[in-house]
Design a protein around this motif. Structure first.
Motif, PDB file in Angstrom:
ATOM      1  N   VAL A   1      18.400  67.769  79.702  1.00 19.32           N
ATOM      2  CA  VAL A   1      19.558  66.971  80.109  1.00 19.32           C
ATOM      3  C   VAL A   1      19.219  66.321  81.447  1.00 19.32           C
ATOM      4  O   VAL A   1      19.143  66.985  82.478  1.00 19.32           O
ATOM      5  N   LEU A   2      18.967  65.019  81.429  1.00 17.07           N
ATOM      6  CA  LEU A   2      18.585  64.264  82.612  1.00 17.07           C
ATOM      7  C   LEU A   2      19.813  63.562  83.181  1.00 17.07           C
ATOM      8  O   LEU A   2      20.550  62.892  82.451  1.00 17.07           O
ATOM      9  N   ALA A   3      20.028  63.699  84.477  1.00 19.27           N
ATOM     10  CA  ALA A   3      21.254  63.176  85.079  1.00 19.27           C
ATOM     11  C   ALA A   3      21.358  61.664  84.965  1.00 19.27           C
ATOM     12  O   ALA A   3      22.424  61.133  84.657  1.00 19.27           O
ATOM     13  N   ASP A   4      20.262  60.952  85.223  1.00 17.87           N
ATOM     14  CA  ASP A   4      20.330  59.495  85.197  1.00 17.87           C
ATOM     15  C   ASP A   4      20.678  58.990  83.804  1.00 17.87           C
ATOM     16  O   ASP A   4      21.559  58.141  83.637  1.00 17.87           O
ATOM     17  N   ARG A   5      20.013  59.512  82.792  1.00 22.67           N
ATOM     18  CA  ARG A   5      20.252  59.047  81.429  1.00 22.67           C
ATOM     19  C   ARG A   5      21.650  59.430  80.945  1.00 22.67           C
ATOM     20  O   ARG A   5      22.289  58.668  80.218  1.00 22.67           O
ATOM     21  N   ASN A   6      22.126  60.603  81.340  1.00 24.32           N
ATOM     22  CA  ASN A   6      23.489  60.975  80.959  1.00 24.32           C
ATOM     23  C   ASN A   6      24.510  60.088  81.645  1.00 24.32           C
ATOM     24  O   ASN A   6      25.554  59.765  81.073  1.00 24.32           O
ATOM     25  N   GLY A   7      24.232  59.676  82.893  1.00 30.13           N
ATOM     26  CA  GLY A   7      25.133  58.741  83.559  1.00 30.13           C
ATOM     27  C   GLY A   7      25.295  57.448  82.783  1.00 30.13           C
ATOM     28  O   GLY A   7      26.411  56.936  82.621  1.00 30.13           O
ATOM     29  N   LEU A   8      24.178  56.925  82.273  1.00 31.18           N
ATOM     30  CA  LEU A   8      24.247  55.702  81.467  1.00 31.18           C
ATOM     31  C   LEU A   8      25.029  55.931  80.176  1.00 31.18           C
ATOM     32  O   LEU A   8      25.781  55.057  79.738  1.00 31.18           O
ATOM     33  N   ALA A   9      24.824  57.094  79.552  1.00 33.86           N
ATOM     34  CA  ALA A   9      25.530  57.382  78.308  1.00 33.86           C
ATOM     35  C   ALA A   9      27.033  57.506  78.535  1.00 33.86           C
ATOM     36  O   ALA A   9      27.842  57.006  77.739  1.00 33.86           O
ATOM     37  N   ILE A  10      27.426  58.176  79.611  1.00 32.40           N
ATOM     38  CA  ILE A  10      28.858  58.297  79.930  1.00 32.40           C
ATOM     39  C   ILE A  10      29.471  56.915  80.115  1.00 32.40           C
ATOM     40  O   ILE A  10      30.539  56.607  79.566  1.00 32.40           O
ATOM     41  N   ASP A  11      28.824  56.085  80.892  1.00 30.44           N
ATOM     42  CA  ASP A  11      29.272  54.715  81.129  1.00 30.44           C
ATOM     43  C   ASP A  11      29.443  53.959  79.813  1.00 30.44           C
ATOM     44  O   ASP A  11      30.492  53.370  79.530  1.00 30.44           O
ATOM     45  N   ALA A  12      28.417  54.001  78.980  1.00 36.16           N
ATOM     46  CA  ALA A  12      28.440  53.230  77.731  1.00 36.16           C
ATOM     47  C   ALA A  12      29.522  53.711  76.773  1.00 36.16           C
ATOM     48  O   ALA A  12      30.269  52.913  76.191  1.00 36.16           O
ATOM     49  N   LEU A  13      29.613  55.027  76.589  1.00 31.63           N
ATOM     50  CA  LEU A  13      30.588  55.553  75.641  1.00 31.63           C
ATOM     51  C   LEU A  13      32.018  55.273  76.081  1.00 31.63           C
ATOM     52  O   LEU A  13      32.899  55.028  75.238  1.00 31.63           O
ATOM     53  N   LEU A  14      32.252  55.284  77.376  1.00 38.50           N
ATOM     54  CA  LEU A  14      33.610  54.991  77.839  1.00 38.50           C
ATOM     55  C   LEU A  14      33.976  53.532  77.635  1.00 38.50           C
ATOM     56  O   LEU A  14      35.149  53.214  77.402  1.00 38.50           O
ATOM     57  N   TRP A  15      32.990  52.612  77.698  1.00 39.70           N
ATOM     58  CA  TRP A  15      33.323  51.215  77.371  1.00 39.70           C
ATOM     59  C   TRP A  15      33.581  51.045  75.876  1.00 39.70           C
ATOM     60  O   TRP A  15      34.440  50.253  75.480  1.00 39.70           O
ATOM     61  N   VAL A  16      32.874  51.796  75.048  1.00 36.08           N
ATOM     62  CA  VAL A  16      33.198  51.767  73.611  1.00 36.08           C
ATOM     63  C   VAL A  16      34.635  52.234  73.400  1.00 36.08           C
ATOM     64  O   VAL A  16      35.411  51.612  72.653  1.00 36.08           O
ATOM     65  N   TYR A  17      35.008  53.319  74.056  1.00 37.69           N
ATOM     66  CA  TYR A  17      36.387  53.806  73.948  1.00 37.69           C
ATOM     67  C   TYR A  17      37.384  52.777  74.464  1.00 37.69           C
ATOM     68  O   TYR A  17      38.433  52.536  73.839  1.00 37.69           O
ATOM     69  N   ALA A  18      37.056  52.136  75.585  1.00 36.91           N
ATOM     70  CA  ALA A  18      37.976  51.155  76.164  1.00 36.91           C
ATOM     71  C   ALA A  18      38.240  50.001  75.211  1.00 36.91           C
ATOM     72  O   ALA A  18      39.370  49.515  75.103  1.00 36.91           O
ATOM     73  N   TYR A  19      37.203  49.545  74.514  1.00 40.35           N
ATOM     74  CA  TYR A  19      37.356  48.372  73.650  1.00 40.35           C
ATOM     75  C   TYR A  19      37.830  48.697  72.245  1.00 40.35           C
ATOM     76  O   TYR A  19      38.395  47.835  71.563  1.00 40.35           O
ATOM     77  N   THR A  20      37.577  49.938  71.788  1.00 44.86           N
ATOM     78  CA  THR A  20      37.861  50.252  70.386  1.00 44.86           C
ATOM     79  C   THR A  20      38.826  51.411  70.194  1.00 44.86           C
ATOM     80  O   THR A  20      39.311  51.621  69.077  1.00 44.86           O
ATOM     81  N   GLY A  21      39.069  52.201  71.232  1.00 40.06           N
ATOM     82  CA  GLY A  21      39.886  53.399  71.064  1.00 40.06           C
ATOM     83  C   GLY A  21      39.165  54.523  70.351  1.00 40.06           C
ATOM     84  O   GLY A  21      39.809  55.489  69.909  1.00 40.06           O
ATOM     85  N   ASP A  22      37.848  54.451  70.253  1.00 41.43           N
ATOM     86  CA  ASP A  22      37.045  55.465  69.565  1.00 41.43           C
ATOM     87  C   ASP A  22      37.153  56.790  70.314  1.00 41.43           C
ATOM     88  O   ASP A  22      36.554  56.981  71.371  1.00 41.43           O
ATOM     89  N   GLU A  23      37.887  57.727  69.751  1.00 42.19           N
ATOM     90  CA  GLU A  23      38.143  58.997  70.416  1.00 42.19           C
ATOM     91  C   GLU A  23      36.886  59.843  70.527  1.00 42.19           C
ATOM     92  O   GLU A  23      36.717  60.604  71.495  1.00 42.19           O
ATOM     93  N   ARG A  24      36.006  59.729  69.565  1.00 39.43           N
ATOM     94  CA  ARG A  24      34.749  60.483  69.627  1.00 39.43           C
ATOM     95  C   ARG A  24      33.961  60.083  70.871  1.00 39.43           C
ATOM     96  O   ARG A  24      33.412  60.935  71.580  1.00 39.43           O
ATOM     97  N   ALA A  25      33.896  58.780  71.133  1.00 34.25           N
ATOM     98  CA  ALA A  25      33.154  58.297  72.296  1.00 34.25           C
ATOM     99  C   ALA A  25      33.747  58.864  73.584  1.00 34.25           C
ATOM    100  O   ALA A  25      33.017  59.321  74.483  1.00 34.25           O
ATOM    101  N   ARG A  26      35.061  58.853  73.697  1.00 37.17           N
ATOM    102  CA  ARG A  26      35.705  59.393  74.903  1.00 37.17           C
ATOM    103  C   ARG A  26      35.416  60.884  75.061  1.00 37.17           C
ATOM    104  O   ARG A  26      35.070  61.355  76.147  1.00 37.17           O
ATOM    105  N   ARG A  27      35.544  61.618  73.972  1.00 34.54           N
ATOM    106  CA  ARG A  27      35.418  63.081  74.037  1.00 34.54           C
ATOM    107  C   ARG A  27      34.014  63.494  74.485  1.00 34.54           C
ATOM    108  O   ARG A  27      33.861  64.351  75.374  1.00 34.54           O
TER     109      ARG A  27
END
Length: 535
Positions: A300-326
């Motif tokens: 678990v690399l901090a930098d790469r997880n930071g990018l993943a958190i950022d990306a998944l939350l924008w998916v949630y913001a635009y689509t309401g995808d609950e899996r991405a938020r969780r």
């Protein structure tokens, strides 16, 4: 030591002062092997070259062999990589570079061993040199001007491949940050590139994106799947969906979220990578079920997880995808609990892990500022930013990648452009979210520290021009409600992706767009806000 070292017959040492002290005491050069867990070439060299008994004996007798997992040791990687993996680098006991190469079969390796021995016997430590990027104390500074954005638009137009999409006329990298820059400045280029990436680099069976294509027409993909590259593409496709409403972009983003939260999920956060295996990835879905999937590095690399958190939350913001938020929240909380200490971010959970590296600080901060915008949850964003500014910014305004200590050349200053861009981008958001102008000031200083080189930048660093534009023309959409209201959700979907969304639970229930200090649109309901923003 990484788990693949056992495939060799070399008596490897860990990276650190002891290895260089051994080289000094024995009068031998250091042989540094930089490997990554996802590379087929690294495994082939382990077995075919370092696993050959006579070569291994030669290495053990004549050198001090050191092995480094480049994903876990980014400071070593950035100073010594030969441009790909594996990288075999021969060093003096002071850490200076004598020679190096990427993949070497047995014959090529014997040749470079003989060459290095000749240089060492003839010149000794004088055979080494310091790489150019480590000789300068600071990057070329300049003024933050509109010309930076104009130059990058010219680069887009000049480098775009009208026939196949993407930028460049040889190897095709997806360049997700360049796609995002183009979405608001050259949208046809951005959408044609997204379509090419989706057609040629997306794994339609298991999900996720391959790294890049070796052919100009996006043929012959390199099939490794890295968390950071997949996360960046998830965000690019999500932004593409926000601008165009193209369902295939939404599907690509959500399918990749599914891949990340299954194949790359460790149970706590996101794994670093999955290896490429051409034979496996050429199989159909049914045939794959009978084969073992390629190796996953669960670090678990901090930098790469930071990018993943950022990306998944924008998916949630635009689509309401609950899996991405969780999954974004679970990864964010795990990194905060295990890798963050009073704002200092560890690269990964291990005693020998570097801490406070600029890329870890910057990319995890980006995940935190996006969490603030989308969920109204700030976490330790200010602590991470303050630690980074206090420990990594130099008097010139530039940021160095890590501490000024370390074995070999790790104590020499390195000012990474990509990490600086990520940090400045997050600080622009943080300034708007906190109302603290000092964060914008630091971001400006960081961007200006590279401005003297702006005219030499190509499309691969379009993110630099994007953050420069954000600093010159700041856009903020302040929503006078808590996060999660209909008005806030509408603001997330309607705002330009270079705008910072600021949920304000103490507000008056009105959403207002600011350009600088000027209100340019406002609305009390989603419909009113949409009408105001689209006038």
């Amino acid at each position: 030591m990484d788990e693949f070292a056992a495939d060799t017959k070399v008596e490897w040492r860990e990276w650190g002062p002891e290895a260089f002290e051994r080289a000094t005491d024995s009068g031998k050069p250091v042989l540094l092997s930089l490997t990554v867990p996802w590379s087929a070439e690294c495994r082939a060299m382990d077995r075919g070259t370092f696993g050959e008994p006579r070569i291994a004996a030669n290495v053990n007798d004549g050198f001090v062999p050191v092995r480094v997992d480049a994903d876990r040791n980014p400071r070593v990687r950035e100073r010594y990589t030969m441009g790909g993996f594996p990288s075999t680098v021969f060093l003096t006991p002071e850490g200076e570079v004598i020679s190096g190469a990427t993949f070497l079969g047995p014959d090529g390796f014997r040749g470079i061993l003989d060459s290095v021995r000749e240089s060492w016997d003839a010149e000794g430590t004088a055979a080494g040199s310091i790489p150019r990027q480590l000789r300068d104390e600071a990057p070329p500074a300049g003024e933050l001007r509109a010309r930076i954005e104009e130059h990058m638009i010219e680069q887009l137009l000049g480098a775009f491949d009208d026939e196949f999409g993407g930028w460049g006329s040889d190897v095709k990298f997806p360049l997700p940050r360049t796609v995002e820059f183009a979405l608001v400045r050259a949208r046809d280029q951005a959408t044609r590139t997204l379509e090419a990436i989706q057609t040629h680099l997306f794994d339609t069976y298991d999900g996720g994106f391959f790294r890049y294509a070796t052919g100009r027409d996006w043929s012959n993909p390199r099939r490794e799947k890295l968390l950071d590259e997949n996360a960046a593409l998830v965000r690019a496709f999500a932004h593409g969906y926000r601008y165009t409403g193209t369902e295939s972009y939404r599907n690509a983003a959500q399918r990749t979220v599914e891949y990340l939260s299954t194949d790359l999920w460790t149970g706590d956060a996101f794994a670093g990578s999955q290896a490429g295996d051409d034979d496996y990835y050429r199989l159909g879905a049914t045939e794959r079920e009978d084969r073992e999937a390629p190796y996953v590095d669960e670090t678990v690399l901090a930098d790469r997880n930071g990018l993943a958190i950022d990306a998944l939350l924008w998916v949630y913001a635009y689509t309401g995808d609950e899996r991405a938020r969780r999954y974004a929240v679970r990864a964010r909380d795990h990194v905060c609990e295990t890798l963050v200490d009073d704002g200092e971010v560890a690269h990964y959970a291990a005693d020998e892990s570097d801490t406070g590296l600029l890329l870890d600080q910057a990319q995890f901060l980006q995940g935190l500022t996006t969490s603030w915008q989308v969920l109204g949850e700030s976490g330790p964003a200010e602590a991470v930013a303050d630690w980074t500014i206090g420990h990594r910014q130099q008097d010139s305004g530039a940021f160095r990648d890590g501490p000024d200590t370390g074995a070999g050349l790790c104590g020499r200053s390195l000012h990474p452009l990509d990490a600086t861009v990520e940090l400045a981008d997050a600080l622009v958001d943080l300034a708007a979210l906190t109302g603290e102008e000092r964060y914008r000031t630091v971001a400006t200083e960081a961007v200006e520290s590279f401005a003297g080189a702006a005219e030499r930048m190509g499309v691969e660093v379009a993110g630099y021009a994007s953050v420069a534009a954000r600093l010159r023309d700041p856009q903020t959409l302040r929503v006078g409600t808590e996060a999660g209201t209909d008005l806030h959700r509408a603001a997330l979907r309607l705002a330009d992706h270079e705008t910072t969304i600021v949920p304000d639970p103490e507000g008056d229930g009105v959403a207002r767009r600011y350009e600088g200090e000027t209100v340019t649109a406002e609305g009390e309901t989603p419909a009113e806000l949409e009408a105001a923003l689209t006038e």
